[in-house]
Motif scaffolding. Sequence first.
Motif: not given
Length: 415
Positions: A166-169, A187-197, A221-230
Amino acid sequence: MAIQISTPQELNNIRNNLTVDYELANDIDMSSIPNFTPIGNTKSQFTGSLDGKGYKIKNLTINTSTGYFGLFALIINASTTIKNVGIENCKIHGSNINWGGSIVGQLNGGTIENCYTTGEISGQYMIGGIVGQFINGIVKNCYSNVKVSGVTRIGGLVGYSSSTNCKIENSYSTGHVTSTGVLGGLIGEGASTVTNSFWDIKTSGVSISAGGIGKTTEEMKIQSTYTNWDFISTWGINGDYPYLQVFGVPIPPAKIGNVDVKSYVNNFFSNLEKSIKLTKQVNVSIPPIVSDSKRYTATSRIVPTYLSQLETNAIQSHRTVRSSTNIVTTFINPISAIVERKAKTYHNLLAYVSPVQANIDVLIPLNNNVVNAYTSVIYNPSMATYSENISQLDVINNPSFVEVIKVDPFVKTLI
């Protein structure tokens, strides 16, 4: 070629053909369907695709007692894609049932991207803002501002993810999350691959999550929080939470506040115009200056404002109050009068009647006898009448006639 969807009924009819591709042609208001049935079920799942094209599905309402609920019940096909779809002001409620999300109840393969949801959703187990139960697939470039509630495994974006497949990007959640059991901001519970979220710790009311990074509202609300976002072609940010460019730039709500504005006005110049009358009253008036300042902001900040000098043109009329008696000389040009005179004159009217000329043609066989005859002419005198003030001439003219009577031994002619 994708089938276009432009009405609530056409969206509802997707269930009649679950294997083809669809796309929205415009925003769709689902208010006309008070209780929408999720598309697909455990026996027949949606295997096509839906491209929202940056349009929105508004006021989606679902009240059900059947598990797997949302716009779609289940998606289990790896090639199925739901993208560029906004779901606004949804009201989705499952009565003591599981697996609920605003877009899909269970995602077991396929991709959800460039989507967002707002509104509220509730159920029992595995309830999420976008996906209820996440078994396999990808959720990327999505955000949820949905109030999520349930018993356990409740999450702002995903209720329960079962594996690292389960990938969340590049996604985030800001909705309030409540549960009597296990819950998470993203995410409520479980194992997943989460990137920059990320999720908002304050607005969600939750400081924990099975994946992602919790941030304050200010940091969200600051752009610098979201690294590697387009932020060139996919995302945008303007002093608020990031938005998806495919839906356009959101209009922030207006906030009421006090703003100090200094106004500079150049000197006023007045022109005096006087009209001389026997009694004169002169008033001096300057029209009021109305300044209208509007300021829209999404956050509380100190914003310096500079206002250039205002160039004002003022036209003023001045009158002077004065009580006095003035000698006024009045010149009147000679009066030229045109007199038309009509006179009535009584005259003796004479009537003239031209002599009556009569041509007598006598066509009788004549013998070589001497004919003695005489002509008798009856002449009627003419008569003229007139009425006073009316010029009118009445002429009674007795027509002449000729009667020839053969008389032996003479001819008598009457005229």
